[in-house]
Write an enzyme that holds these catalytic residues in place. Structure first.
Site, PDB file in Angstrom:
ATOM      1  N   CYS A 136       0.865  -1.178   0.000  1.00  0.00           N
ATOM      2  CA  CYS A 136       0.000   0.000   0.000  1.00  0.00           C
ATOM      3  C   CYS A 136       0.906   1.233   0.000  1.00  0.00           C
ATOM      4  O   CYS A 136       1.655   1.456   0.959  1.00  0.00           O
ATOM      5  CB  CYS A 136      -0.899  -0.014   1.232  1.00  0.00           C
ATOM      6  SG  CYS A 136      -1.925   1.461   1.417  1.00  0.00           S
ATOM      7  N   CYS A 184      -5.325   6.137  -3.571  1.00  0.00           N
ATOM      8  CA  CYS A 184      -4.613   4.859  -3.570  1.00  0.00           C
ATOM      9  C   CYS A 184      -3.213   5.106  -4.128  1.00  0.00           C
ATOM     10  O   CYS A 184      -3.066   5.464  -5.303  1.00  0.00           O
ATOM     11  CB  CYS A 184      -5.359   3.828  -4.411  1.00  0.00           C
ATOM     12  SG  CYS A 184      -4.490   2.257  -4.561  1.00  0.00           S
TER      13      CYS A 184
END
Length: 257
Positions: free
Chosen positions: A74, A196
């Site tokens: 991530c 994101c």
């Protein structure tokens, strides 16, 4: 059990941060992690991240999606973890840490964290989209009007219909006057997130690969704020990829589980 936690966000992508250098957190308790990330019955977050010791580097990153399962890299979470490590005094203005996809370097300048992502050698070009892995798998698709696009419905359809149970994150992209605007459906969260990091990185590389841009520093507007991706192009693919943007502590708390 009482857990001390910190809440961080990077352009609206938010995370529960836990200092787990003593390895006291029950890492295999999927239901607990899911509960902590629940926005009604827990703290609320897109994911949970543990900061742990590493024998050779500054620290180790262990990342869980909001569904409670350990997941792939991530980018915004990595940037937030660097800010957290800086807050704890583990690092100062530079960091090198280990994550599920390997080693990452980062620099810190106030609230701005620049994170080096993994090299990308392969980008698959299809008729209406591109697919690549920037630490997590990403589908990248240009759409005419991303502002009014039904990201949840279309993202869910692609995430399950095209990529099956394993799934892929799905990014919908439109060009703007500075670079690109991106909205992302994230697997594991199973919803649109405000930002994101691996997704905007994938978008920048995909747009360059497709010939839509020749720039090697690309500003991207996510729903939760602005990020910048820079990279170099070499025969083997894309290298020296950096994801840069704000990473901020929101609050500290304790929760009884």
């Amino acid at each position: 059990m009482q857990i001390t936690f910190y809440k961080y966000q990077g352009t609206g992508n938010d995370f529960v941060m836990i200092d787990n250098r003593d390895l006291s957190f029950p890492k295999q308790d999927t239901k607990l992690i899911n509960k902590l990330c629940d926005r009604r019955f827990g703290i609320g977050a897109d994911g949970l991240i543990l900061l742990e010791n590493d024998n050779n580097l500054d620290f180790k990153m262990v990342y869980y999606n909001a569904d409670g399962n350990e997941s792939t890299m991530c980018g915004n979470g990595g940037r937030c973890l660097v800010a957290f490590a800086n807050f704890l005094g583990v690092v100062k203005d530079e960091a090198t840490f280990n994550a599920v996809d390997g080693l990452h370097n980062a620099t810190i300048n106030g609230d701005i964290v620049s994170l080096q992502m993994i090299n990308v050698e392969t980008i698959k070009e299809k008729e209406s989209y591109l697919f690549l892995d920037t630490g997590s798998p990403h589908h990248v698709q240009l759409v005419p009007n991303v502002t009014d696009f039904d990201v949840f419905a279309e993202g869910k359809k692609i995430r399950y219909g095209l990529y099956g149970a394993a799934g892929s994150n799905v990014n919908f992209v439109a060009k703007n006057d500075k670079g690109y605007e991106v909205r992302t459906y994230e697997r594991g969260v199973e919803d649109e997130t405000l930002s994101c990091g691996t997704g905007v990185t994938a978008v920048a590389l995909a747009m360059h690969k497709s010939g839509d841009t020749n720039a090697t520093t690309i500003p991207i507007k996510a729903m939760g704020g602005n990020l910048e991706i820079s990279f170099t192009v070499e025969e083997e693919g894309y290298k020296n990829i950096f994801l840069t943007g704000p990473a901020k502590q929101v609050f500290k708390g304790e929760i009884v589980c």
